[in-house]
Design a protein around this motif. Structure first.
Motif, PDB file in Angstrom:
ATOM      1  N   ASN A 473       0.867  -1.193   0.000  1.00 16.98           N
ATOM      2  CA  ASN A 473       0.000   0.000   0.000  1.00 16.98           C
ATOM      3  C   ASN A 473       0.896   1.234   0.000  1.00 16.98           C
ATOM      4  N   PRO A 474       1.415   1.621  -1.151  1.00 15.83           N
ATOM      5  CA  PRO A 474       2.351   2.760  -1.193  1.00 15.83           C
ATOM      6  C   PRO A 474       1.658   4.067  -0.857  1.00 15.83           C
ATOM      7  N   ARG A 475       2.407   4.948  -0.240  1.00 13.26           N
ATOM      8  CA  ARG A 475       1.903   6.281   0.092  1.00 13.26           C
ATOM      9  C   ARG A 475       2.155   7.239  -1.063  1.00 13.26           C
ATOM     10  N   THR A 476       1.226   8.143  -1.265  1.00 15.43           N
ATOM     11  CA  THR A 476       1.332   9.125  -2.346  1.00 15.43           C
ATOM     12  C   THR A 476       2.218  10.280  -1.903  1.00 15.43           C
ATOM     13  N   VAL A 477       3.149  10.655  -2.743  1.00 11.82           N
ATOM     14  CA  VAL A 477       4.021  11.802  -2.484  1.00 11.82           C
ATOM     15  C   VAL A 477       3.437  13.006  -3.222  1.00 11.82           C
ATOM     16  N   GLY A 478       2.988  13.998  -2.485  1.00 16.90           N
ATOM     17  CA  GLY A 478       2.363  15.171  -3.082  1.00 16.90           C
ATOM     18  C   GLY A 478       3.394  16.156  -3.611  1.00 16.90           C
ATOM     19  N   MET A 479       3.061  16.795  -4.751  1.00 14.96           N
ATOM     20  CA  MET A 479       3.966  17.788  -5.338  1.00 14.96           C
ATOM     21  C   MET A 479       4.068  19.034  -4.463  1.00 14.96           C
ATOM     22  N   LYS A 480       2.998  19.348  -3.764  1.00 20.49           N
ATOM     23  CA  LYS A 480       3.022  20.545  -2.913  1.00 20.49           C
ATOM     24  C   LYS A 480       4.047  20.408  -1.800  1.00 20.49           C
ATOM     25  N   ALA A 481       4.154  19.206  -1.233  1.00 21.34           N
ATOM     26  CA  ALA A 481       5.133  18.994  -0.165  1.00 21.34           C
ATOM     27  C   ALA A 481       6.556  19.132  -0.686  1.00 21.34           C
ATOM     28  N   LEU A 482       6.788  18.758  -1.942  1.00 20.90           N
ATOM     29  CA  LEU A 482       8.131  18.897  -2.507  1.00 20.90           C
ATOM     30  C   LEU A 482       8.457  20.352  -2.789  1.00 20.90           C
ATOM     31  N   ILE A 483       7.493  21.076  -3.361  1.00 25.43           N
ATOM     32  CA  ILE A 483       7.737  22.471  -3.745  1.00 25.43           C
ATOM     33  C   ILE A 483       7.953  23.354  -2.523  1.00 25.43           C
ATOM     34  N   THR A 484       7.233  23.077  -1.454  1.00 28.60           N
ATOM     35  CA  THR A 484       7.324  23.921  -0.255  1.00 28.60           C
ATOM     36  C   THR A 484       8.379  23.444   0.726  1.00 28.60           C
ATOM     37  N   SER A 485       9.169  22.448   0.354  1.00 24.21           N
ATOM     38  CA  SER A 485      10.207  21.972   1.266  1.00 24.21           C
ATOM     39  C   SER A 485      11.351  22.980   1.349  1.00 24.21           C
ATOM     40  N   GLN A 486      12.006  22.973   2.492  1.00 20.47           N
ATOM     41  CA  GLN A 486      13.126  23.884   2.702  1.00 20.47           C
ATOM     42  C   GLN A 486      14.267  23.591   1.737  1.00 20.47           C
ATOM     43  N   LYS A 487      14.445  22.338   1.381  1.00 25.11           N
ATOM     44  CA  LYS A 487      15.519  21.971   0.467  1.00 25.11           C
ATOM     45  C   LYS A 487      15.294  22.558  -0.917  1.00 25.11           C
ATOM     46  N   PHE A 488      14.043  22.573  -1.373  1.00 25.17           N
ATOM     47  CA  PHE A 488      13.749  23.133  -2.690  1.00 25.17           C
ATOM     48  C   PHE A 488      13.850  24.656  -2.684  1.00 25.17           C
ATOM     49  N   ILE A 489      13.428  25.284  -1.612  1.00 20.43           N
ATOM     50  CA  ILE A 489      13.430  26.752  -1.553  1.00 20.43           C
ATOM     51  C   ILE A 489      14.844  27.301  -1.477  1.00 20.43           C
ATOM     52  N   THR A 490      15.695  26.668  -0.686  1.00 20.89           N
ATOM     53  CA  THR A 490      17.033  27.205  -0.444  1.00 20.89           C
ATOM     54  C   THR A 490      18.106  26.583  -1.323  1.00 20.89           C
ATOM     55  N   THR A 491      17.722  25.818  -2.324  1.00 18.57           N
ATOM     56  CA  THR A 491      18.725  25.178  -3.169  1.00 18.57           C
ATOM     57  C   THR A 491      19.455  26.211  -4.020  1.00 18.57           C
ATOM     58  N   ASP A 492      20.717  25.914  -4.332  1.00 19.68           N
ATOM     59  CA  ASP A 492      21.510  26.777  -5.191  1.00 19.68           C
ATOM     60  C   ASP A 492      21.661  26.196  -6.599  1.00 19.68           C
ATOM     61  N   GLN A 493      20.874  25.186  -6.924  1.00 19.69           N
ATOM     62  CA  GLN A 493      20.916  24.615  -8.262  1.00 19.69           C
ATOM     63  C   GLN A 493      20.314  25.584  -9.273  1.00 19.69           C
ATOM     64  N   LYS A 494      20.811  25.527 -10.502  1.00 19.05           N
ATOM     65  CA  LYS A 494      20.361  26.457 -11.539  1.00 19.05           C
ATOM     66  C   LYS A 494      18.943  26.139 -11.991  1.00 19.05           C
ATOM     67  N   LEU A 495      18.661  24.882 -12.271  1.00 23.91           N
ATOM     68  CA  LEU A 495      17.323  24.440 -12.694  1.00 23.91           C
ATOM     69  C   LEU A 495      16.923  23.242 -11.832  1.00 23.91           C
ATOM     70  N   PRO A 496      16.520  23.471 -10.589  1.00 23.36           N
ATOM     71  CA  PRO A 496      16.204  22.343  -9.700  1.00 23.36           C
ATOM     72  C   PRO A 496      14.892  21.671 -10.088  1.00 23.36           C
ATOM     73  N   ILE A 497      14.912  20.337 -10.085  1.00 29.32           N
ATOM     74  CA  ILE A 497      13.730  19.552 -10.392  1.00 29.32           C
ATOM     75  C   ILE A 497      13.442  18.659  -9.194  1.00 29.32           C
ATOM     76  N   ALA A 498      12.247  18.810  -8.605  1.00 30.13           N
ATOM     77  CA  ALA A 498      11.816  17.957  -7.498  1.00 30.13           C
ATOM     78  C   ALA A 498      11.058  16.779  -8.085  1.00 30.13           C
ATOM     79  N   ILE A 499      11.649  15.606  -8.021  1.00 32.45           N
ATOM     80  CA  ILE A 499      11.094  14.443  -8.698  1.00 32.45           C
ATOM     81  C   ILE A 499      10.451  13.454  -7.733  1.00 32.45           C
TER      82      ILE A 499
END
Length: 643
Positions: A473-499
């Motif tokens: 019974n896999p759990r669903t990973v929501g895109m909103k949780a990835l976009i609002t994560s601290q890692k995504f907000i503070t990343t220094d990557q040029k074109l970050p992709i949250a997959i």
């Protein structure tokens, strides 16, 4: 002597051989039909090739004739500017028929009076009509448009839409006729022809009594700005800066003398968050002015763009405090099963929820507001429970299967992820690791895994082996949780992709700029389109329109249609196309060819700027080392996606 039987055999033998070697009527018919079809196909191919060649030949000849005629008129106009005053007395008396038949008016002796124009009667008459009787110098734009049409007919160039170029040429010719007529009227220079032609002088004569010189000047200024912006959208920011006086150097109010600094007494600050001082406010104003000089903010992009260090540190502090509060109120992340095996349930949602609080005032810069995370759906993680009995059952099944094969294991740790659970075991020292790697199918059959398993032998830096088993019974990973994560907000990557998330529930990011050519393959229903939409969503939540341009090719006409509404902001297309999403495969090739041309131009700019990549180039452009006056422009990232 030969017998009668031999004679009959000899007589029949040639005929029999003839009948044997001759093909049947059926074979002859089939060979003839195949041959006729081949000849008809060959003839049709020849006809098509000949028709295509004739078409190209006729188009080339007509374009060449048109080009020669326009060059003839341009030479006539140039000669008219030099010797037109001498020919005016003759040309003004000519009728169109007399000019066509090269007959001078009555009373003019051709032996005494001669046309001085290098193109003689025809060219002199046409030049006089264009320069004095039509639009004057404005007529030259129509001639240049004719040259472009001739080059298009000759297949020398294909760039630009003829309809747009025709409209631009007409508008520029009309504006030039009026402007040059006004300039001649202001200067008061007596000439033998009207600079703006008869129509330019006519319009100026009707506008001056009605609106005066001020109205005429404002009309010319406004219309030329509209024309420039319509012809080239990139000049819109330059016009905004020019009209807003962004190019004016303003004195800094922070400069003080050393004496004033010595006389100033520093008072202790009781509360740094009560009132911002003037210098801090002026720093923000100067930052906004610098952003306006570039047209829009070009600082480090994120969900909340242009974050300053105090804001970043306060957000990190808020995230830490939220995590601490959630850690104290939530269940522990580690529990023990029977036998002392540690079960770790990855806790990654606290970081996402804490970082989701983004100040709205920090999300608006340069007239563009970053999309809100509320546009994405919330995934209820609390309803997706973890079955402890299932974990214990699978662990026992793995141990039983390997024990039956003579491999001893000792369970060490179980890490539960959103979709996969990692079981770590300590291997018997007598068993070779290579033996474990060949048992994936046997273990998958034992645990009844749907998607197969993965064996990590050995685990890096752990001295154990790992077996990843998909959760039933896999759990669903929501895109909103990835976009609002601290890692995504503070990343220094040029074109970050949250997959997605790792097995430890950490947000997994990769930098698209470090993998410029990416191929996503898989069977139907495996999530290729979901991955592409996650890629696009990550870019839209990280970049601004001036920093990113998408080129979307969707022959299926299903996946990318939802992005048509943001075409004016993030998408780009050919000038003569109406839709931003390319659904016709025949139009995909011109798009790719235009991208190649654009990339060649970008490489030339990088070579002139003496940099290696687009990030270094844009950094120099933001700092003002590369100026627009020298031909440098800000380069957005171009991302081509083909589904």
């Amino acid at each position: 002597m030969a017998t009668s039987k031999d004679k009959s055999t000899k007589k029949r033998s040639p005929k029999s051989r003839k009948r044997t070697n001759a093909p049947s009527r059926k074979d002859t018919t089939s060979s003839r039909s195949v041959g006729s079809r081949m000849r008809s196909w060959t003839q049709d191919l020849k006809n098509n090739v000949v028709n295509k060649r004739y078409g190209e030949l006729i188009s080339f000849i007509l374009g060449l004739i048109l080009l020669a005629f326009i060059i003839y008129i341009l030479v006539a106009c140039g000669s008219y500017l030099v010797v037109g005053a001498r020919d005016q007395s003759i040309v003004t008396e000519l009728t169109p028929w007399e000019a066509l038949t090269q007959t001078l008016p009555e009373g003019i002796d051709s032996s005494v009076v001669e046309i001085q124009n290098i193109t003689r009667v025809h060219g002199a008459y046409l030049a006089h009509w264009l320069m004095d009787g039509f639009l004057g110098f404005g007529s030259w734009f129509l001639l240049f448009f004719g040259i472009i049409c001739a080059l298009r007919m000759m297949r020398i160039t294909k760039r630009g839409s003829l309809i747009k170029l025709c409209v631009y040429a007409i508008l520029l010719s009309l504006w030039t006729a009026l402007a040059i007529s006004a300039l001649q009227n202001i200067l008061g220079l007596p000439t033998f022809f009207r600079w703006g032609g008869a129509y330019g002088a006519l319009w100026l004569g009707k506008m001056l009594p009605a609106i005066g010189w001020l109205g005429v000047s404002l009309t010319l200024l406004v219309t030329i700005i509209i024309l420039i912006v319509v012809i080239r959208y990139e000049y819109l920011q330059w016009m905004r800066r020019a009209i807003g006086l962004g190019w004016v150097k303003r004195p800094s109010r922070r400069r003080t003398t050393e004496a004033e600094r010595d006389d100033t007494t520093l008072e202790p600050v009781e509360d740094a968050g009560d009132e911002p001082n003037d210098e801090t406010e002026y720093d923000a104003l100067e930052d906004e002015e610098e952003d306006e000089k570039l047209g829009t903010s070009l600082s480090e992009p994120s969900v909340a763009p242009s974050q300053t260090e105090p804001l970043r540190s306060s957000r990190v502090a808020t995230s830490r405090s939220s995590q601490e509060s959630r850690a104290t109120s939530s269940t522990p992340a580690e529990e023990n099963l029977e036998g002392g095996v540690t079960v770790t349930v990855a806790q990654g949602d606290a970081d996402s929820q804490a970082a989701a609080v983004i100040p709205q005032s920090d999300s608006r810069r340069g007239g563009y507001q970053m999309p809100s995370p509320d546009l994405l759906a919330d995934v209820d993680q609390s309803s997706q429970t973890i079955d402890r009995a299932e974990i214990k059952e699978i662990e026992q099944l793995i141990i039983e299967k390997l024990s039956d094969l003579g491999i001893g294991l000792e369970p060490v740790e179980v890490t539960i992820g959103p979709t996969v659970t990692l079981y770590e075991f300590k291997l018997d020292p007598k068993v070779k690791v290579n033996r474990i790697r060949s048992l994936e199918d046997d273990i998958a059959m034992k645990v009844e895994s749907i998607g197969g398993i993965r064996i990590i032998a050995p685990m890096p830096g752990r001295g154990t082996i790992g077996i990843e088993v998909p959760n039933r019974n896999p759990r669903t990973v929501g895109m909103k949780a990835l976009i609002t994560s601290q890692k995504f907000i503070t990343t220094d990557q040029k074109l970050p992709i949250a997959i997605g998330r790792t097995i430890t529930n950490d947000v997994y990011l990769f930098d698209l700029s470090k993998m410029p050519h990416l191929l996503i393959a898989g069977a139907t229903g495996q999530g290729k389109s979901v991955g592409l939409n996650a890629l696009i969503t990550s870019l839209l939540y990280n970049k601004r329109p001036e920093e990113l341009k998408l080129i979307l090719i969707d022959p299926k006409m299903l996946e990318f249609s939802i992005y048509e509404s943001i075409g004016r902001h993030f998408l780009t297309k050919l000038e003569d196309e109406e839709k931003y999403i390319i659904t016709d495969t025949n139009k995909a090739l011109p798009v790719l060819e235009s991208l190649c041309v654009d990339m060649d131009g970008r490489y030339e700019l990088l070579a002139r700027a003496k940099v290696r990549n687009i990030a270094e180039y844009n950094k120099l452009f933001r700092q003002g080392h590369l100026r627009e006056e020298d031909g440098f422009v800000f380069l957005p990232y171009l991302v081509l996606i083909v589904d």
